[in-house]
Design an enzyme around this catalytic site. Structure first.
Site, PDB file in Angstrom:
ATOM      1  CE1 TYR A  15      27.108  57.600  42.507  1.00  0.00           C
ATOM      2  CE2 TYR A  15      27.806  59.694  41.942  1.00  0.00           C
ATOM      3  CZ  TYR A  15      27.691  58.386  41.674  1.00  0.00           C
ATOM      4  OH  TYR A  15      28.017  57.815  40.204  1.00  0.00           O
ATOM      5  N   GLY A  16      24.623  61.620  47.341  1.00  0.00           N
ATOM      6  CA  GLY A  16      23.990  61.548  48.652  1.00  0.00           C
ATOM      7  C   GLY A  16      22.361  61.919  48.733  1.00  0.00           C
ATOM      8  CB  VAL A 245      16.876  75.024  45.572  1.00  0.00           C
ATOM      9  CG1 VAL A 245      16.723  75.561  46.845  1.00  0.00           C
ATOM     10  CG2 VAL A 245      15.981  73.648  45.589  1.00  0.00           C
ATOM     11  CD  GLU A 356      40.276  57.309  35.694  1.00  0.00           C
ATOM     12  OE1 GLU A 356      40.044  58.021  36.743  1.00  0.00           O
ATOM     13  OE2 GLU A 356      39.787  57.865  34.615  1.00  0.00           O
ATOM     14  CG  HIS A 442      37.760  62.972  41.717  1.00  0.00           C
ATOM     15  ND1 HIS A 442      38.445  62.168  41.964  1.00  0.00           N
ATOM     16  CD2 HIS A 442      36.758  62.519  40.803  1.00  0.00           C
ATOM     17  CE1 HIS A 442      38.479  61.326  41.025  1.00  0.00           C
ATOM     18  NE2 HIS A 442      37.464  61.461  40.234  1.00  0.00           N
ATOM     19  CG  ASN A 480      38.275  56.902  40.830  1.00  0.00           C
ATOM     20  OD1 ASN A 480      39.198  56.324  41.327  1.00  0.00           O
ATOM     21  ND2 ASN A 480      38.440  57.472  39.748  1.00  0.00           N
TER      22      ASN A 480
HETATM   23  P1  FDA Z   1      26.563  65.161  42.367  1.00  0.00           P
HETATM   24  O1  FDA Z   1      27.440  66.396  41.831  1.00  0.00           O
HETATM   25  O2  FDA Z   1      26.595  63.993  41.877  1.00  0.00           O
HETATM   26  O3  FDA Z   1      24.876  65.737  42.294  1.00  0.00           O
HETATM   27  C1  FDA Z   1      24.435  66.946  42.626  1.00  0.00           C
HETATM   28  C2  FDA Z   1      23.135  67.240  41.954  1.00  0.00           C
HETATM   29  O4  FDA Z   1      22.423  68.369  42.266  1.00  0.00           O
HETATM   30  C3  FDA Z   1      23.443  67.053  40.273  1.00  0.00           C
HETATM   31  O5  FDA Z   1      22.414  66.685  39.726  1.00  0.00           O
HETATM   32  C4  FDA Z   1      23.143  69.102  40.270  1.00  0.00           C
HETATM   33  O6  FDA Z   1      22.600  69.155  38.990  1.00  0.00           O
HETATM   34  C5  FDA Z   1      22.109  69.153  41.513  1.00  0.00           C
HETATM   35  N1  FDA Z   1      22.003  70.543  41.859  1.00  0.00           N
HETATM   36  C6  FDA Z   1      22.952  71.193  42.301  1.00  0.00           C
HETATM   37  N2  FDA Z   1      22.548  72.561  42.560  1.00  0.00           N
HETATM   38  C7  FDA Z   1      21.210  72.215  42.672  1.00  0.00           C
HETATM   39  C8  FDA Z   1      20.277  73.415  42.904  1.00  0.00           C
HETATM   40  N3  FDA Z   1      20.383  74.538  43.524  1.00  0.00           N
HETATM   41  N4  FDA Z   1      18.808  72.956  42.692  1.00  0.00           N
HETATM   42  C9  FDA Z   1      18.405  71.815  42.258  1.00  0.00           C
HETATM   43  N5  FDA Z   1      19.683  70.948  42.225  1.00  0.00           N
HETATM   44  C10 FDA Z   1      20.937  71.246  42.205  1.00  0.00           C
HETATM   45  N6  FDA Z   1      33.954  59.359  40.781  1.00  0.00           N
HETATM   46  C11 FDA Z   1      34.067  58.296  40.898  1.00  0.00           C
HETATM   47  O7  FDA Z   1      34.097  57.779  42.181  1.00  0.00           O
HETATM   48  N7  FDA Z   1      34.396  57.240  40.026  1.00  0.00           N
HETATM   49  C12 FDA Z   1      34.648  58.043  38.691  1.00  0.00           C
HETATM   50  O8  FDA Z   1      34.994  57.305  37.744  1.00  0.00           O
HETATM   51  C13 FDA Z   1      34.370  59.368  38.451  1.00  0.00           C
HETATM   52  N8  FDA Z   1      34.644  59.917  37.259  1.00  0.00           N
HETATM   53  C14 FDA Z   1      34.090  61.248  36.912  1.00  0.00           C
HETATM   54  C15 FDA Z   1      34.275  61.799  35.717  1.00  0.00           C
HETATM   55  C16 FDA Z   1      33.906  62.966  35.508  1.00  0.00           C
HETATM   56  C17 FDA Z   1      33.778  63.463  33.897  1.00  0.00           C
HETATM   57  C18 FDA Z   1      33.158  63.787  36.497  1.00  0.00           C
HETATM   58  C19 FDA Z   1      32.622  65.070  36.283  1.00  0.00           C
HETATM   59  C20 FDA Z   1      33.183  63.138  37.788  1.00  0.00           C
HETATM   60  C21 FDA Z   1      33.643  62.116  38.087  1.00  0.00           C
HETATM   61  N9  FDA Z   1      33.377  61.375  39.222  1.00  0.00           N
HETATM   62  C22 FDA Z   1      33.893  60.053  39.467  1.00  0.00           C
HETATM   63  C23 FDA Z   1      33.147  62.173  40.482  1.00  0.00           C
HETATM   64  C24 FDA Z   1      31.861  61.871  41.056  1.00  0.00           C
HETATM   65  O9  FDA Z   1      30.964  61.873  39.903  1.00  0.00           O
HETATM   66  C25 FDA Z   1      31.227  62.909  42.057  1.00  0.00           C
HETATM   67  O10 FDA Z   1      32.123  62.780  43.146  1.00  0.00           O
HETATM   68  C26 FDA Z   1      29.844  62.738  42.579  1.00  0.00           C
HETATM   69  O11 FDA Z   1      28.968  62.578  41.597  1.00  0.00           O
HETATM   70  C27 FDA Z   1      29.529  63.729  43.746  1.00  0.00           C
HETATM   71  O12 FDA Z   1      28.368  63.433  44.161  1.00  0.00           O
HETATM   72  P2  FDA Z   1      27.417  64.130  45.008  1.00  0.00           P
HETATM   73  O13 FDA Z   1      26.400  63.458  45.585  1.00  0.00           O
HETATM   74  O14 FDA Z   1      28.267  65.156  45.936  1.00  0.00           O
HETATM   75  O15 FDA Z   1      26.614  65.273  43.720  1.00  0.00           O
END
Ligand code: FDA
Length: 504
Positions: A15-16, A245, A356, A442, A480
């Site tokens: 997302y970010g 990275v 939820e 989360h 969430n």
């Molecule tokens: P996010 O984790 O999305 O992305 C990080 C990315 O960076 C990944 O693609 C990873 O592979 C990559 N990465 C990491 N290290 C790296 C490196 N060194 N080099 C290159 N790439 C790298 N939230 C919500 O609001 N509603 C919901 O219904 C749900 N349900 C849910 C279910 C399940 C099973 C999970 C696992 C999570 C949820 N969530 C959720 C949580 C939500 O998905 C989560 O909060 C966000 O994806 C976090 O977004 P970010 O931008 O922080 O990182």
């Protein structure tokens, strides 16, 4: 200066990261996104991009020899998990000593595997968690921008009331009401019209075919279909996949130099690359961004990073639990994998809970009501750098989750009492366990806004280095989290582009 130079690098595609890349691209800045996971757009031998939840294969998991599903058992039998070949699959479970964290891997990050629940937090709680952020601006401008760009929608209430696919949610709503608790509809990025056509039988099923944590083959508007598609559409953004990275350092001229490992989907190292950039945006998630910064601080690559890097982590109070229903109160053999309702008891001053109502789409009647409770737990964990393993370790103990379990228990005890029901003890592994307190969906924090960074995600101690993701949020947001992560990233990148990027 070494390596290939690009003006801006964004690490990750969650997302970010996606928000930052889109806005940089729109501002005309050439931007390279580096993602360790795959682009999920090619069908496998079975004709599907993703493997389903009921028969997971290697596509389900990030380099595991056996799948690690959150609901590992049924009547204590390990029915859900399968032996698989290690592969760059879409869901990772990062196992720390006393807490495991599920994260998505691939273009779209968590959006590929999550339940799509798109919840804007209660304003009063947002103000409590991030008091230094102008809430009026967030609720007038950035939350609406995030919701519309993510394409968040609402379920048709008439359909909800009559479809077999949400019987499980209606049963839980009625049981909550008996305990005097109110429920609320939860918006989602899943295309609700598509889901209705799934129910009609006119399109291939996804939510109605038990697909979610290992990817949805249809219906879900994940980031690759929203923010990232728009980012690529600017013509300024490119994405390199299977690029992880490893290290970040700063060169004499102030630019950043990254060491990046390119692998194939089976994990074989193909190349080690050096890439340099002027502006570096960390969007690798709470775990990923924190680890990169900790490694840089502890190895001396970025020695001016503050002691706040690694601090302020929390699992957003996540506790999973399940109740056993009476034989005369079935939840239905057909359950949509996309949640539609939450029990909202956040205003309860003793134990705020937003729970939820989760499906358990097993294709058979289970008499189970499942929940993911979000509680308000003040406990925080800390990441420390483990030099021998070259990874971030999480200092978090089981006891720290006791306040979260107590809050969830107080809510579900009320529901059980009002309905003369009991907990299920057989769903979370081999031991007797009613509350799953050892994993979360989360992860939040590790590079907290206003502590490890300034009020806009600029990392303290360095210029042109930014955190954009869930690492900024201090451990809890009460709902969430992805709408909040998206909206905060929108707010921060607008300021950064105006003041740090374009102005130069
Ligand atoms: P996010 O984790 O999305 O992305 C990080 C990315 O960076 C990944 O693609 C990873 O592979 C990559 N990465 C990491 N290290 C790296 C490196 N060194 N080099 C290159 N790439 C790298 N939230 C919500 O609001 N509603 C919901 O219904 C749900 N349900 C849910 C279910 C399940 C099973 C999970 C696992 C999570 C949820 N969530 C959720 C949580 C939500 O998905 C989560 O909060 C966000 O994806 C976090 O977004 P970010 O931008 O922080 O990182």
């Amino acid at each position: 200066a070494g390596g290939t130079f690009v003006p801006a690098v964004v690490i990750g595609t969650g997302y970010g990261a996606a928000v930052s890349a889109l806005r940089l691209g729109e501002a005309g800045v050439s931007t390279l996104m580096l993602e360790m996971g795959q682009l999920w757009n090619q069908a496998g031998p079975d004709g599907n991009v993703f493997s389903g939840m009921l028969k997971p294969d290697k596509r389900s998991s990030w380099f595991k020899t056996r799948t690690e599903a959150p609901l590992g058992s049924f009547l204590w039998l390990d029915l859900a998990n399968r032996d698989i070949d290690p592969y760059a699959g879409v869901l990772d479970r990062v196992n720390f000593d006393q807490m495991s964290v599920y994260v998505g891997r691939g273009v779209g990050g968590g959006s590929l595997v999550n339940g799509g629940m798109a919840v804007t937090p209660r304003r009063s709680y947002f103000e409590e968690v991030l008091p230094q952020v102008d809430a009026a601006e967030m609720y007038d401008r950035y939350f609406p921008r995030a919701n519309s760009t993510l394409r968040v929608g609402n379920i048709d209430k008439n359909w909800f009331e009559q479809t077999e696919w949400y019987k499980f949610a209606r049963v839980s709503r009625e049981q909550a009401a008996k305990a005097g608790l109110k429920t609320t509809f939860v918006p989602n990025v899943y295309d609700w019209d598509y889901m209705r056509r799934e129910a009609d039988g006119s399109v291939p099923k996804s939510a109605l075919a038990a697909e979610v944590i290992y990817g949805n083959n249809h219906g879900k508007v994940s980031l690759d279909k929203s923010y990232l598609a728009a980012a690529l559409g600017t013509g300024k953004v490119t994405i390199e996949t299977l690029h992880q990275v490893k290290t970040i350092r700063q060169q004499k001229d102030g630019t950043y130099l990254l060491t990046v490992e390119q692998k194939d989907a089976d994990g074989k190292l193909l190349a080690t690359k050096e890439i340099s950039c002027r502006h570096l945006f960390l969007g690798a998630g709470s775990l990923g961004s924190t680890e990169l910064l900790l490694r840089a601080r502890e190895t001396g690559a970025l020695p001016n990073l503050s002691s706040e890097i690694g601090a302020g982590w929390g699992p957003n109070g996540n506790i999973m639990t399940a109740r056993a229903n009476h034989m005369w109160n079935p939840t239905g053999t057909n359950q949509s994998s996309i949640p539609a309702l939450g029990i909202d008891d956040w205003d309860n001053p003793d134990a705020p809970v937003f729970a939820e109502i989760a499906p358990m789409p097993a294709g058979l009647e289970t008499w189970v009501s499942l929940y993911l409770a979000i509680t308000k737990n003040p406990q925080r964990g800390t990441f420390v750098y483990d030099a021998a393993k070259d990874r971030a370790d999480l200092r978090w103990t089981r006891e720290q989750n006791a306040p979260a379990v107590a809050a969830a228990k107080s809510l579900f005890d009320r529901i059980n009492k009002a309905n003369t029901t009991i907990y299920r003890y057989d769903l979370f592994g081999k031991q007797l366990k009613a509350f799953a307190d050892d994993f979360c969906y989360h992860p939040l924090g590790g590079a907290v806004l206003g502590k490890a960074t300034d009020n806009y995600g600029r990392v303290n101690g360095y210029k042109n280095l930014y955190v954009t993701d869930g690492a900024l949020i201090p451990g809890s947001i009460g709902v969430n989290p992805f709408v909040t992560i998206t909206a905060l990233a929108e707010r921060n990148i607008e300021r950064v582009i105006k003041q740090d990027v374009v102005a130069k």
